[in-house]
Design a protein around this motif. Sequence first.
Motif, mmCIF file in Angstrom:
data_model
loop_
_atom_site.group_PDB
_atom_site.id
_atom_site.type_symbol
_atom_site.label_atom_id
_atom_site.label_comp_id
_atom_site.label_asym_id
_atom_site.label_seq_id
_atom_site.Cartn_x
_atom_site.Cartn_y
_atom_site.Cartn_z
ATOM 1 N N ASN A 136 3.988 -14.015 -1.859
ATOM 2 C CA ASN A 136 4.007 -13.081 -0.725
ATOM 3 C C ASN A 136 4.980 -11.959 -1.084
ATOM 4 O OD1 ASN A 136 3.584 -11.988 1.799
ATOM 5 N ND2 ASN A 136 4.996 -13.365 2.859
ATOM 6 N N ILE A 137 4.456 -10.925 -1.731
ATOM 7 C CA ILE A 137 5.314 -9.855 -2.268
ATOM 8 C C ILE A 137 5.335 -8.666 -1.304
ATOM 9 C CG2 ILE A 137 5.719 -8.322 -4.260
ATOM 10 C CD1 ILE A 137 5.765 -11.382 -4.913
ATOM 11 N N ILE A 138 6.537 -8.189 -1.024
ATOM 12 C CA ILE A 138 6.667 -7.019 -0.151
ATOM 13 C C ILE A 138 7.546 -5.991 -0.869
ATOM 14 C CG2 ILE A 138 7.448 -6.157 2.099
ATOM 15 C CD1 ILE A 138 7.043 -9.109 3.099
ATOM 16 N N ALA A 139 6.915 -4.870 -1.259
ATOM 17 C CA ALA A 139 7.688 -3.792 -1.885
ATOM 18 C C ALA A 139 8.079 -2.841 -0.765
ATOM 19 C CB ALA A 139 6.838 -3.081 -2.930
ATOM 20 N N SER A 140 9.349 -2.889 -0.394
ATOM 21 C CA SER A 140 9.813 -2.091 0.736
ATOM 22 C C SER A 140 10.101 -0.652 0.312
ATOM 23 C CB SER A 140 11.075 -2.738 1.301
ATOM 24 O OG SER A 140 11.658 -1.868 2.212
ATOM 25 N N GLN A 141 9.901 0.258 1.249
ATOM 26 C CA GLN A 141 10.207 1.676 0.968
ATOM 27 C C GLN A 141 11.409 2.138 1.800
ATOM 28 O OE1 GLN A 141 6.659 3.871 1.939
ATOM 29 N NE2 GLN A 141 5.362 2.722 0.529
ATOM 30 N N ILE A 142 12.164 1.173 2.313
ATOM 31 C CA ILE A 142 13.272 1.502 3.229
ATOM 32 C C ILE A 142 14.193 2.573 2.639
ATOM 33 C CG2 ILE A 142 15.421 0.587 4.261
ATOM 34 C CD1 ILE A 142 13.910 -1.955 4.931
ATOM 35 N N GLU A 143 14.574 2.371 1.369
ATOM 36 C CA GLU A 143 15.524 3.282 0.733
ATOM 37 C C GLU A 143 15.033 4.742 0.794
ATOM 38 O OE1 GLU A 143 16.595 1.745 -3.183
ATOM 39 O OE2 GLU A 143 17.191 3.819 -3.658
ATOM 40 N N GLN A 144 13.740 4.923 0.506
ATOM 41 C CA GLN A 144 13.214 6.302 0.445
ATOM 42 C C GLN A 144 13.075 6.935 1.822
ATOM 43 O OE1 GLN A 144 12.059 3.698 -1.216
ATOM 44 N NE2 GLN A 144 11.427 4.229 -3.279
ATOM 45 N N HIS A 145 12.877 6.105 2.877
ATOM 46 C CA HIS A 145 12.712 6.677 4.226
ATOM 47 C C HIS A 145 14.049 6.797 4.971
ATOM 48 C CE1 HIS A 145 8.335 6.711 4.052
ATOM 49 N NE2 HIS A 145 8.376 5.488 3.547
ATOM 50 N N THR A 146 15.081 6.103 4.481
ATOM 51 C CA THR A 146 16.373 6.095 5.180
ATOM 52 C C THR A 146 16.946 7.504 5.418
ATOM 53 O OG1 THR A 146 16.903 3.858 4.509
ATOM 54 C CG2 THR A 146 18.782 5.241 5.086
ATOM 55 N N PRO A 147 16.909 8.418 4.438
ATOM 56 C CA PRO A 147 17.484 9.750 4.727
ATOM 57 C C PRO A 147 16.829 10.432 5.922
ATOM 58 C CG PRO A 147 16.901 9.539 2.393
ATOM 59 C CD PRO A 147 16.400 8.313 3.072
ATOM 60 N N PHE A 148 15.592 10.050 6.253
ATOM 61 C CA PHE A 148 14.878 10.684 7.372
ATOM 62 C C PHE A 148 14.993 9.855 8.648
ATOM 63 C CE2 PHE A 148 12.878 11.586 3.289
ATOM 64 C CZ PHE A 148 12.976 12.965 3.264
ATOM 65 N N MET A 149 15.657 8.706 8.570
ATOM 66 C CA MET A 149 15.829 7.790 9.715
ATOM 67 C C MET A 149 14.481 7.413 10.359
ATOM 68 S SD MET A 149 19.139 7.174 10.170
ATOM 69 C CE MET A 149 19.833 7.115 11.794
ATOM 70 N N GLY A 150 13.441 7.362 9.574
ATOM 71 C CA GLY A 150 12.130 6.995 10.104
ATOM 72 C C GLY A 150 11.105 7.096 8.978
ATOM 73 N N VAL A 151 9.902 6.559 9.225
ATOM 74 C CA VAL A 151 8.870 6.583 8.186
ATOM 75 C C VAL A 151 8.238 7.975 8.109
ATOM 76 C CG1 VAL A 151 6.668 5.592 7.436
ATOM 77 C CG2 VAL A 151 8.374 4.139 8.558
ATOM 78 N N VAL A 152 8.213 8.557 6.919
ATOM 79 C CA VAL A 152 7.553 9.847 6.704
ATOM 80 C C VAL A 152 6.163 9.533 6.140
ATOM 81 C CG1 VAL A 152 7.683 12.075 5.515
ATOM 82 C CG2 VAL A 152 9.794 10.886 6.174
ATOM 83 N N PRO A 153 5.102 9.771 6.923
ATOM 84 C CA PRO A 153 3.767 9.313 6.507
ATOM 85 C C PRO A 153 3.335 9.780 5.115
ATOM 86 C CG PRO A 153 3.728 10.001 8.797
ATOM 87 C CD PRO A 153 5.082 10.359 8.264
ATOM 88 N N GLU A 154 3.558 11.037 4.799
ATOM 89 C CA GLU A 154 3.127 11.573 3.508
ATOM 90 C C GLU A 154 3.852 10.873 2.350
ATOM 91 O OE1 GLU A 154 0.769 13.465 2.638
ATOM 92 O OE2 GLU A 154 1.376 13.836 0.562
#
Length: 336
Positions: A27-45
Amino acid sequence: MIILGIESSCDECAAAVVEDGRIIHSNIIASQIEQHTPFMGVVPELASRLHTELIVPTVNQALQEANIAIEELDGVAVTNRPGLLGSLLVGLSFAKGFAATRSLPLIAVDHIRAHFYAPQIEHPLAYPYLGVLVSGGHTVIAQVNGYDDVEVLGTTVDDAIGEAFDKVAKHYELGYPGGKVIDDLARTGNPLAYLFPGTTLPNPLDISYSGLKSSVIHQSDKFWDQKSEKSAANIAASFERAAVNMLIKRIRLALEETGLRRISAGGGVAANSYLRSELEAFREGGYEVSLPSLTLCTDNAAMIAALGYHYLVDGITSPYSEAAQARVSAFKRNNS
Ligand code: KG4
Ligand code: ZN
Protein backbone atom coordinates in the motif's frame (compact mmCIF):
# COMPACT_ATOMS: atom_id res chain seq x y z
CA MET A 1 -7.91 -12.77 -6.91
CA ILE A 2 -5.13 -10.18 -6.93
CA ILE A 3 -5.97 -6.59 -7.84
CA LEU A 4 -3.68 -3.65 -8.50
CA GLY A 5 -5.31 -0.48 -7.15
CA ILE A 6 -4.46 3.05 -8.29
CA GLU A 7 -5.61 6.31 -6.69
CA SER A 8 -4.68 9.84 -7.79
CA SER A 9 -7.80 11.92 -7.11
CA CYS A 10 -6.08 14.67 -5.13
CA ASP A 11 -2.51 15.12 -3.92
CA GLU A 12 -1.64 11.53 -3.05
CA CYS A 13 -0.25 9.28 -5.76
CA ALA A 14 -1.05 5.81 -4.52
CA ALA A 15 -0.82 2.20 -5.68
CA ALA A 16 -1.59 -1.03 -3.82
CA VAL A 17 -1.79 -4.76 -4.38
CA VAL A 18 -4.67 -6.44 -2.54
CA GLU A 19 -5.79 -10.06 -2.59
CA ASP A 20 -9.44 -11.06 -2.28
CA GLY A 21 -10.45 -7.61 -1.08
CA ARG A 22 -8.83 -8.16 2.33
CA ILE A 23 -5.15 -9.08 2.22
CA ILE A 24 -3.00 -6.00 1.64
CA HIS A 25 0.30 -7.07 0.02
CA SER A 26 1.45 -3.48 -0.46
CA ASN A 27 0.00 0.00 0.00
CA ILE A 28 2.26 2.76 -1.33
CA ILE A 29 1.41 6.43 -0.91
CA ALA A 30 3.69 9.01 -2.53
CA SER A 31 2.72 12.19 -0.73
CA GLN A 32 3.05 15.64 -2.29
CA ILE A 33 2.72 17.48 1.03
CA GLU A 34 6.17 19.08 0.76
CA GLN A 35 5.45 20.62 -2.65
CA HIS A 36 2.02 22.00 -1.66
CA THR A 37 3.08 23.30 1.78
CA PRO A 38 4.35 26.71 0.53
CA PHE A 39 0.82 27.33 -0.81
CA MET A 40 -0.91 26.04 2.37
CA GLY A 41 -3.24 23.99 0.17
CA VAL A 42 -3.36 21.69 -2.85
CA VAL A 43 -2.53 23.44 -6.14
CA PRO A 44 -4.39 21.39 -8.78
CA GLU A 45 -2.00 22.05 -11.67
CA LEU A 46 1.01 21.18 -9.53
CA ALA A 47 -0.72 18.01 -8.28
CA SER A 48 -1.37 16.66 -11.78
CA ARG A 49 2.20 17.40 -12.91
CA LEU A 50 3.60 15.60 -9.87
CA HIS A 51 1.30 12.63 -10.49
CA THR A 52 2.78 12.20 -13.97
CA GLU A 53 6.25 11.95 -12.39
CA LEU A 54 5.19 9.71 -9.53
CA ILE A 55 2.76 7.23 -11.07
CA VAL A 56 5.27 4.84 -12.66
CA PRO A 57 7.67 4.56 -9.69
CA THR A 58 4.71 4.26 -7.28
CA VAL A 59 3.12 1.37 -9.20
CA ASN A 60 6.51 -0.31 -9.58
CA GLN A 61 7.12 -0.02 -5.85
CA ALA A 62 3.68 -1.48 -5.07
CA LEU A 63 4.35 -4.51 -7.30
CA GLN A 64 7.87 -4.98 -5.91
CA GLU A 65 6.86 -4.72 -2.26
CA ALA A 66 4.01 -7.15 -2.84
CA ASN A 67 6.46 -9.44 -4.64
CA ILE A 68 3.81 -10.00 -7.28
CA ALA A 69 4.56 -10.45 -10.98
CA ILE A 70 2.34 -8.58 -13.44
CA GLU A 71 1.17 -11.98 -14.79
CA GLU A 72 -0.33 -12.78 -11.39
CA LEU A 73 -2.70 -9.78 -11.46
CA ASP A 74 -6.39 -10.43 -12.11
CA GLY A 75 -7.45 -6.83 -12.64
CA VAL A 76 -6.69 -3.13 -12.30
CA ALA A 77 -8.97 -0.95 -10.15
CA VAL A 78 -8.61 2.81 -10.43
CA THR A 79 -10.32 5.90 -9.04
CA ASN A 80 -12.11 7.68 -11.90
CA ARG A 81 -14.38 9.94 -9.76
CA PRO A 82 -14.72 12.39 -7.96
CA GLY A 83 -11.63 14.56 -7.56
CA LEU A 84 -9.38 17.03 -9.35
CA LEU A 85 -9.82 16.32 -13.04
CA GLY A 86 -6.16 16.67 -13.99
CA SER A 87 -5.08 14.41 -11.13
CA LEU A 88 -7.76 11.79 -11.86
CA LEU A 89 -6.73 11.69 -15.52
CA VAL A 90 -3.15 10.71 -14.71
CA GLY A 91 -4.10 7.63 -12.67
CA LEU A 92 -6.94 6.66 -14.99
CA SER A 93 -4.88 7.02 -18.20
CA PHE A 94 -2.05 4.99 -16.68
CA ALA A 95 -4.48 2.28 -15.50
CA LYS A 96 -6.18 2.10 -18.90
CA GLY A 97 -2.86 1.68 -20.70
CA PHE A 98 -1.56 -0.82 -18.16
CA ALA A 99 -4.74 -2.93 -18.27
CA ALA A 100 -5.30 -2.74 -22.04
CA THR A 101 -1.77 -3.79 -22.99
CA ARG A 102 -2.04 -6.83 -20.73
CA SER A 103 -5.71 -7.58 -21.50
CA LEU A 104 -6.58 -7.23 -17.83
CA PRO A 105 -10.06 -6.14 -16.72
CA LEU A 106 -10.33 -2.47 -15.74
CA ILE A 107 -12.55 -1.52 -12.82
CA ALA A 108 -13.32 2.21 -12.43
CA VAL A 109 -14.08 2.98 -8.80
CA ASP A 110 -15.87 5.86 -7.07
CA HIS A 111 -13.40 7.16 -4.50
CA ILE A 112 -16.18 8.07 -2.04
CA ARG A 113 -17.68 4.59 -2.16
CA ALA A 114 -14.17 3.28 -1.48
CA HIS A 115 -13.91 5.47 1.66
CA PHE A 116 -17.23 3.96 2.84
CA TYR A 117 -15.79 0.50 2.12
CA ALA A 118 -12.33 1.04 3.74
CA PRO A 119 -13.37 0.02 7.31
CA GLN A 120 -14.45 -3.38 5.91
CA ILE A 121 -10.86 -4.32 5.01
CA GLU A 122 -9.53 -4.73 8.54
CA HIS A 123 -12.61 -5.07 10.76
CA PRO A 124 -15.55 -6.12 8.60
CA LEU A 125 -19.05 -5.34 9.83
CA ALA A 126 -22.16 -7.21 8.74
CA TYR A 127 -24.44 -5.12 6.49
CA PRO A 128 -26.34 -2.91 7.05
CA TYR A 129 -24.32 -0.42 9.08
CA LEU A 130 -24.21 3.31 9.62
CA GLY A 131 -21.39 4.68 7.48
CA VAL A 132 -19.88 8.07 8.20
CA LEU A 133 -17.73 9.64 5.51
CA VAL A 134 -15.69 12.63 6.59
CA SER A 135 -13.13 13.94 4.11
CA GLY A 136 -11.81 17.12 2.56
CA GLY A 137 -14.65 17.23 0.03
CA HIS A 138 -17.50 15.27 1.63
CA THR A 139 -19.42 14.85 4.86
CA VAL A 140 -22.04 12.12 4.58
CA ILE A 141 -24.01 9.99 7.04
CA ALA A 142 -25.45 6.95 5.27
CA GLN A 143 -26.99 3.55 5.71
CA VAL A 144 -24.59 1.16 3.98
CA ASN A 145 -26.51 -1.91 2.78
CA GLY A 146 -23.78 -3.50 0.67
CA TYR A 147 -20.43 -2.73 -0.91
CA ASP A 148 -22.19 -0.76 -3.67
CA ASP A 149 -25.39 0.21 -1.88
CA VAL A 150 -25.05 3.45 0.06
CA GLU A 151 -28.26 5.20 1.10
CA VAL A 152 -27.55 8.82 2.06
CA LEU A 153 -29.34 9.99 5.23
CA GLY A 154 -27.66 13.33 5.77
CA THR A 155 -24.97 15.41 4.18
CA THR A 156 -23.33 18.80 4.47
CA VAL A 157 -25.29 21.60 2.88
CA ASP A 158 -22.14 23.68 2.36
CA ASP A 159 -18.52 22.96 3.38
CA ALA A 160 -17.10 19.55 4.16
CA ILE A 161 -15.74 18.97 7.66
CA GLY A 162 -12.16 18.49 6.37
CA GLU A 163 -12.42 21.74 4.44
CA ALA A 164 -13.35 23.54 7.67
CA PHE A 165 -10.28 22.05 9.42
CA ASP A 166 -8.07 23.08 6.50
CA LYS A 167 -9.44 26.64 6.26
CA VAL A 168 -9.19 27.29 10.01
CA ALA A 169 -5.58 26.04 10.03
CA LYS A 170 -4.75 28.18 7.01
CA HIS A 171 -6.34 31.32 8.47
CA TYR A 172 -4.41 31.04 11.73
CA GLU A 173 -1.27 29.88 9.85
CA LEU A 174 -1.06 26.80 12.01
CA GLY A 175 0.56 24.64 9.32
CA TYR A 176 -0.28 22.24 6.52
CA PRO A 177 -2.07 19.86 6.11
CA GLY A 178 -4.58 21.50 8.42
CA GLY A 179 -6.53 18.55 9.80
CA LYS A 180 -3.55 16.78 11.31
CA VAL A 181 -2.05 20.04 12.62
CA ILE A 182 -5.30 20.97 14.43
CA ASP A 183 -5.61 17.42 15.78
CA ASP A 184 -2.08 17.59 17.29
CA LEU A 185 -2.46 21.14 18.60
CA ALA A 186 -5.89 20.45 20.10
CA ARG A 187 -4.42 17.81 22.40
CA THR A 188 -2.75 20.57 24.47
CA GLY A 189 -5.63 23.08 24.35
CA ASN A 190 -8.80 23.66 26.33
CA PRO A 191 -11.81 22.50 24.29
CA LEU A 192 -14.12 24.63 26.43
CA ALA A 193 -12.14 27.86 25.96
CA TYR A 194 -14.61 29.06 23.32
CA LEU A 195 -18.14 27.93 22.62
CA PHE A 196 -19.34 28.08 19.03
CA PRO A 197 -22.99 28.02 18.01
CA GLY A 198 -24.46 24.93 16.34
CA THR A 199 -26.97 24.96 13.45
CA THR A 200 -30.41 23.51 12.90
CA LEU A 201 -31.45 22.53 9.38
CA PRO A 202 -34.77 21.34 7.91
CA ASN A 203 -33.38 17.78 7.73
CA PRO A 204 -31.97 17.20 11.21
CA LEU A 205 -29.43 14.73 9.77
CA ASP A 206 -27.95 17.35 7.43
CA ILE A 207 -25.04 19.40 8.66
CA SER A 208 -23.42 22.76 7.94
CA TYR A 209 -19.79 23.68 8.52
CA SER A 210 -19.72 27.05 6.84
CA GLY A 211 -21.13 28.92 9.87
CA LEU A 212 -18.72 27.29 12.28
CA LYS A 213 -15.77 27.93 9.96
CA SER A 214 -16.78 31.58 9.52
CA SER A 215 -17.24 32.24 13.22
CA VAL A 216 -13.83 30.74 14.04
CA ILE A 217 -12.16 32.72 11.25
CA HIS A 218 -14.01 36.03 11.24
CA GLN A 219 -13.98 36.57 14.97
CA SER A 220 -10.29 35.85 15.28
CA ASP A 221 -9.72 39.11 17.21
CA LYS A 222 -12.00 37.75 19.87
CA PHE A 223 -10.20 34.42 20.07
CA TRP A 224 -6.59 35.25 19.45
CA ASP A 225 -5.09 36.11 22.80
CA GLN A 226 -1.57 37.55 22.39
CA LYS A 227 -0.87 37.07 26.07
CA SER A 228 -1.63 33.38 26.06
CA GLU A 229 0.85 30.84 24.76
CA LYS A 230 -2.07 28.47 24.64
CA SER A 231 -4.19 30.63 22.34
CA ALA A 232 -3.69 28.59 19.16
CA ALA A 233 -4.16 25.31 21.02
CA ASN A 234 -7.36 26.59 22.65
CA ILE A 235 -8.79 27.68 19.30
CA ALA A 236 -7.85 24.31 17.76
CA ALA A 237 -9.36 22.32 20.64
CA SER A 238 -12.57 24.39 20.80
CA PHE A 239 -13.08 24.29 17.03
CA GLU A 240 -12.37 20.54 16.89
CA ARG A 241 -14.80 19.88 19.74
CA ALA A 242 -17.57 21.90 18.06
CA ALA A 243 -17.00 20.31 14.62
CA VAL A 244 -16.96 16.75 15.97
CA ASN A 245 -19.82 17.20 18.42
CA MET A 246 -22.08 18.50 15.62
CA LEU A 247 -21.38 15.29 13.73
CA ILE A 248 -21.79 12.99 16.74
CA LYS A 249 -25.20 14.55 17.46
CA ARG A 250 -26.35 13.61 13.92
CA ILE A 251 -24.84 10.12 14.20
CA ARG A 252 -26.75 9.52 17.42
CA LEU A 253 -29.98 10.67 15.78
CA ALA A 254 -29.36 8.53 12.68
CA LEU A 255 -28.80 5.47 14.88
CA GLU A 256 -32.07 6.15 16.70
CA GLU A 257 -33.99 6.68 13.45
CA THR A 258 -32.62 3.63 11.62
CA GLY A 259 -32.19 1.27 14.57
CA LEU A 260 -28.74 0.31 13.20
CA ARG A 261 -26.35 -1.19 15.75
CA ARG A 262 -23.10 -1.04 13.75
CA ILE A 263 -21.07 2.08 12.92
CA SER A 264 -18.08 2.74 10.72
CA ALA A 265 -16.23 5.86 9.59
CA GLY A 266 -13.90 6.59 6.71
CA GLY A 267 -12.16 9.50 4.99
CA GLY A 268 -9.27 11.68 6.16
CA VAL A 269 -11.08 13.24 9.14
CA ALA A 270 -11.78 9.71 10.48
CA ALA A 271 -8.09 9.88 11.48
CA ASN A 272 -8.96 12.63 14.00
CA SER A 273 -8.21 11.49 17.56
CA TYR A 274 -11.17 13.20 19.20
CA LEU A 275 -13.64 11.91 16.60
CA ARG A 276 -12.21 8.39 16.97
CA SER A 277 -12.55 8.45 20.76
CA GLU A 278 -16.13 9.74 20.51
CA LEU A 279 -17.01 6.99 18.00
CA GLU A 280 -15.29 4.31 20.06
CA ALA A 281 -17.39 5.42 23.04
CA PHE A 282 -20.48 4.07 21.23
CA ARG A 283 -19.16 0.57 22.10
CA GLU A 284 -20.21 1.24 25.70
CA GLY A 285 -23.79 1.43 24.43
CA GLY A 286 -23.43 -2.02 22.82
CA TYR A 287 -22.72 -0.76 19.28
CA GLU A 288 -20.16 -2.46 17.06
CA VAL A 289 -17.68 0.16 15.82
CA SER A 290 -15.19 -0.31 12.97
CA LEU A 291 -12.60 2.37 12.30
CA PRO A 292 -9.88 1.95 9.66
CA SER A 293 -6.26 2.32 10.69
CA LEU A 294 -4.92 5.80 9.92
CA THR A 295 -3.38 4.97 6.52
CA LEU A 296 -6.73 3.59 5.34
CA CYS A 297 -8.59 6.76 6.46
CA THR A 298 -6.78 9.21 4.20
CA ASP A 299 -6.55 8.66 0.44
CA ASN A 300 -5.02 5.30 -0.43
CA ALA A 301 -5.15 2.72 -3.20
CA ALA A 302 -5.76 -0.33 -0.98
CA MET A 303 -9.40 0.71 -0.53
CA ILE A 304 -9.71 1.12 -4.32
CA ALA A 305 -8.30 -2.37 -4.98
CA ALA A 306 -10.42 -3.90 -2.19
CA LEU A 307 -13.67 -2.43 -3.48
CA GLY A 308 -12.65 -3.20 -7.09
CA TYR A 309 -12.36 -6.87 -6.14
CA HIS A 310 -16.08 -7.01 -5.29
CA TYR A 311 -17.09 -5.44 -8.60
CA LEU A 312 -14.87 -7.89 -10.47
CA VAL A 313 -16.32 -10.88 -8.61
CA ASP A 314 -19.78 -9.64 -9.58
CA GLY A 315 -18.68 -9.26 -13.23
CA ILE A 316 -18.82 -5.45 -13.19
CA THR A 317 -15.93 -4.00 -15.21
CA SER A 318 -15.34 -0.81 -17.19
CA PRO A 319 -14.42 -0.18 -20.83
CA TYR A 320 -10.86 0.92 -21.62
CA SER A 321 -12.49 4.15 -22.83
CA GLU A 322 -13.80 5.00 -19.33
CA ALA A 323 -13.85 8.76 -18.59
CA ALA A 324 -12.83 10.68 -15.48
CA GLN A 325 -15.51 12.68 -13.64
CA ALA A 326 -14.57 15.56 -11.37
CA ARG A 327 -17.93 15.56 -9.59
CA VAL A 328 -20.58 12.98 -8.87
CA SER A 329 -24.10 13.69 -7.71
CA ALA A 330 -24.42 10.31 -6.01
CA PHE A 331 -23.75 11.57 -2.52
CA LYS A 332 -26.52 14.07 -2.27
CA ARG A 333 -29.43 13.04 -0.08
CA ASN A 334 -32.18 10.91 -1.70
CA ASN A 335 -30.11 10.52 -4.80
CA SER A 336 -27.74 7.66 -4.17
O1 KG4 B 1 -9.96 11.44 2.48
P1 KG4 B 1 -8.93 12.47 2.33
O2 KG4 B 1 -7.48 12.04 2.46
O3 KG4 B 1 -9.06 13.20 0.95
C1 KG4 B 1 -10.31 13.56 0.41
O4 KG4 B 1 -10.92 12.70 -0.21
O5 KG4 B 1 -10.69 14.72 0.67
O6 KG4 B 1 -9.24 13.61 3.41
C2 KG4 B 1 -8.45 14.74 3.52
C3 KG4 B 1 -8.99 15.59 4.66
C4 KG4 B 1 -8.29 16.94 4.76
O7 KG4 B 1 -9.26 17.95 4.90
C5 KG4 B 1 -7.47 16.81 6.03
O8 KG4 B 1 -7.25 18.03 6.69
C6 KG4 B 1 -8.32 15.86 6.86
O9 KG4 B 1 -8.80 14.92 5.92
N1 KG4 B 1 -7.57 15.17 7.93
C7 KG4 B 1 -7.84 15.34 9.25
C8 KG4 B 1 -6.88 14.55 9.94
N2 KG4 B 1 -6.09 13.93 9.03
C9 KG4 B 1 -6.53 14.32 7.79
N3 KG4 B 1 -8.76 16.08 9.88
C10 KG4 B 1 -8.77 16.05 11.22
N4 KG4 B 1 -7.90 15.34 11.96
C11 KG4 B 1 -6.95 14.57 11.37
N5 KG4 B 1 -6.10 13.86 12.10
ZN1 ZN C 1 -10.54 10.84 -0.06
